[in-house]
Design a protein around this motif. Structure first.
Motif, PDB file in Angstrom:
ATOM      1  N   ALA A 209       0.829  -1.086  -0.026  1.00  0.00           N
ATOM      2  CA  ALA A 209      -0.046   0.023  -0.027  1.00  0.00           C
ATOM      3  C   ALA A 209       0.838   1.235   0.135  1.00  0.00           C
ATOM      4  N   ARG A 210       1.924   1.316   0.772  1.00  0.00           N
ATOM      5  CA  ARG A 210       3.067   2.363   0.872  1.00  0.00           C
ATOM      6  C   ARG A 210       3.405   2.681  -0.502  1.00  0.00           C
ATOM      7  N   ILE A 211       3.984   1.457  -1.260  1.00  0.00           N
ATOM      8  CA  ILE A 211       4.397   1.631  -2.729  1.00  0.00           C
ATOM      9  C   ILE A 211       3.259   2.380  -3.639  1.00  0.00           C
ATOM     10  N   CYS A 212       2.019   1.994  -3.493  1.00  0.00           N
ATOM     11  CA  CYS A 212       0.823   2.425  -4.362  1.00  0.00           C
ATOM     12  C   CYS A 212       0.867   3.968  -3.959  1.00  0.00           C
ATOM     13  N   ARG A 213       0.707   4.273  -3.024  1.00  0.00           N
ATOM     14  CA  ARG A 213       0.671   5.870  -2.281  1.00  0.00           C
ATOM     15  C   ARG A 213       1.821   6.335  -2.860  1.00  0.00           C
ATOM     16  N   ARG A 214       3.022   5.938  -2.688  1.00  0.00           N
ATOM     17  CA  ARG A 214       4.162   6.552  -3.069  1.00  0.00           C
ATOM     18  C   ARG A 214       4.347   6.932  -4.773  1.00  0.00           C
ATOM     19  N   GLU A 215       3.699   6.108  -5.546  1.00  0.00           N
ATOM     20  CA  GLU A 215       3.564   6.170  -7.108  1.00  0.00           C
ATOM     21  C   GLU A 215       2.684   6.836  -7.261  1.00  0.00           C
ATOM     22  N   GLY A 216       1.443   7.195  -6.365  1.00  0.00           N
ATOM     23  CA  GLY A 216       0.455   8.191  -6.849  1.00  0.00           C
ATOM     24  C   GLY A 216      -0.881   7.473  -7.283  1.00  0.00           C
ATOM     25  N   MET A 217      -0.832   6.060  -7.006  1.00  0.00           N
ATOM     26  CA  MET A 217      -2.032   5.473  -7.295  1.00  0.00           C
ATOM     27  C   MET A 217      -3.356   6.072  -6.520  1.00  0.00           C
ATOM     28  N   PRO A 218      -4.623   6.081  -7.143  1.00  0.00           N
ATOM     29  CA  PRO A 218      -5.670   6.626  -6.666  1.00  0.00           C
ATOM     30  C   PRO A 218      -5.984   5.620  -5.401  1.00  0.00           C
ATOM     31  N   GLU A 219      -6.603   6.326  -4.543  1.00  0.00           N
ATOM     32  CA  GLU A 219      -6.958   5.544  -3.238  1.00  0.00           C
ATOM     33  C   GLU A 219      -7.894   4.344  -3.409  1.00  0.00           C
ATOM     34  N   PRO A 220      -8.910   4.675  -4.276  1.00  0.00           N
ATOM     35  CA  PRO A 220      -9.788   3.754  -4.517  1.00  0.00           C
ATOM     36  C   PRO A 220      -9.169   2.276  -5.022  1.00  0.00           C
ATOM     37  N   GLU A 221      -8.195   2.377  -5.728  1.00  0.00           N
ATOM     38  CA  GLU A 221      -7.739   1.321  -6.621  1.00  0.00           C
ATOM     39  C   GLU A 221      -6.760   0.367  -5.662  1.00  0.00           C
ATOM     40  N   ILE A 222      -6.154   0.956  -4.289  1.00  0.00           N
ATOM     41  CA  ILE A 222      -5.103   0.397  -3.706  1.00  0.00           C
ATOM     42  C   ILE A 222      -5.481  -0.788  -3.148  1.00  0.00           C
ATOM     43  N   ASP A 223      -6.568  -0.995  -2.589  1.00  0.00           N
ATOM     44  CA  ASP A 223      -6.854  -2.370  -1.791  1.00  0.00           C
ATOM     45  C   ASP A 223      -6.909  -3.573  -2.656  1.00  0.00           C
ATOM     46  N   ALA A 224      -7.326  -3.311  -4.070  1.00  0.00           N
ATOM     47  CA  ALA A 224      -7.391  -4.533  -5.084  1.00  0.00           C
ATOM     48  C   ALA A 224      -6.013  -4.910  -5.457  1.00  0.00           C
ATOM     49  N   TRP A 225      -5.456  -3.753  -5.531  1.00  0.00           N
ATOM     50  CA  TRP A 225      -3.778  -3.837  -6.128  1.00  0.00           C
ATOM     51  C   TRP A 225      -2.996  -4.639  -5.055  1.00  0.00           C
ATOM     52  N   VAL A 226      -3.076  -4.179  -3.622  1.00  0.00           N
ATOM     53  CA  VAL A 226      -2.500  -4.662  -2.775  1.00  0.00           C
ATOM     54  C   VAL A 226      -2.903  -6.317  -2.506  1.00  0.00           C
ATOM     55  N   GLU A 227      -4.116  -6.683  -2.823  1.00  0.00           N
ATOM     56  CA  GLU A 227      -4.731  -7.935  -2.590  1.00  0.00           C
ATOM     57  C   GLU A 227      -3.925  -8.676  -3.555  1.00  0.00           C
ATOM     58  N   LEU A 228      -3.693  -8.461  -4.875  1.00  0.00           N
ATOM     59  CA  LEU A 228      -3.142  -8.990  -5.701  1.00  0.00           C
ATOM     60  C   LEU A 228      -1.465  -9.181  -5.621  1.00  0.00           C
ATOM     61  N   HIS A 229      -0.824  -8.308  -5.023  1.00  0.00           N
ATOM     62  CA  HIS A 229       0.548  -8.146  -5.111  1.00  0.00           C
ATOM     63  C   HIS A 229       1.245  -8.372  -3.749  1.00  0.00           C
ATOM     64  N   TRP A 230       0.388  -8.442  -2.343  1.00  0.00           N
ATOM     65  CA  TRP A 230       0.983  -8.574  -1.362  1.00  0.00           C
ATOM     66  C   TRP A 230       1.939  -9.854  -1.353  1.00  0.00           C
ATOM     67  N   ALA A 231       1.641 -10.778  -1.758  1.00  0.00           N
ATOM     68  CA  ALA A 231       2.472 -11.889  -1.772  1.00  0.00           C
ATOM     69  C   ALA A 231       3.971 -11.720  -2.212  1.00  0.00           C
ATOM     70  N   CYS A 232       3.974 -11.021  -3.336  1.00  0.00           N
ATOM     71  CA  CYS A 232       5.301 -10.508  -4.063  1.00  0.00           C
ATOM     72  C   CYS A 232       5.853  -9.684  -3.318  1.00  0.00           C
ATOM     73  N   ALA A 233       5.326  -8.949  -2.419  1.00  0.00           N
ATOM     74  CA  ALA A 233       6.181  -7.976  -1.389  1.00  0.00           C
ATOM     75  C   ALA A 233       6.777  -8.716  -0.328  1.00  0.00           C
ATOM     76  N   ALA A 234       5.797  -9.709  -0.051  1.00  0.00           N
ATOM     77  CA  ALA A 234       6.368 -10.604   1.253  1.00  0.00           C
ATOM     78  C   ALA A 234       7.497 -11.367   0.752  1.00  0.00           C
ATOM     79  N   ALA A 235       7.568 -11.776  -0.494  1.00  0.00           N
ATOM     80  CA  ALA A 235       8.678 -12.648  -0.944  1.00  0.00           C
ATOM     81  C   ALA A 235       9.951 -11.830  -1.081  1.00  0.00           C
TER      82      ALA A 235
END
Length: 79
Positions: free
Chosen positions: A14-40
């Motif tokens: 989520a921090r990466i999304c905000r830093r890159e200027g992603m619109p707030e309503p899109e962040i939750d869906a993006w995080v859901e798809l990509h958190w495992a990559c961040a964990a890795a």
């Protein structure tokens, strides 16, 4: 998959999304798809908790870490 790193990885994504200027309503869906990559990336020591790349690390190792994490995770049924 549930792990201790999941909340941290979700926040990092989520921090990466905000830093890159992603619109707030899109962040939750993006995080859901990509958190495992961040964990890795965190587990492999390639990114820090702020979502910044650690200098001198090999990006290919990051992809390997992500693949390994996916292989360890339980398979989801589609339906």
């Amino acid at each position: 998959m549930s792990s201790n790193i999941e909340p941290l990885a979700r926040e990092m994504a989520a921090r990466i999304c905000r830093r890159e200027g992603m619109p707030e309503p899109e962040i939750d869906a993006w995080v859901e798809l990509h958190w495992a990559c961040a964990a890795a990336m965190l587990e492999a020591g390639l990114m820090d908790e702020r979502g910044e790349w650690v200098p001198g690390q090999d990006l290919v190792r990051g992809f390997e870490a992500y693949r390994e994490r996916l292989e360890r995770s339980p398979k989801r049924s589609v339906g």
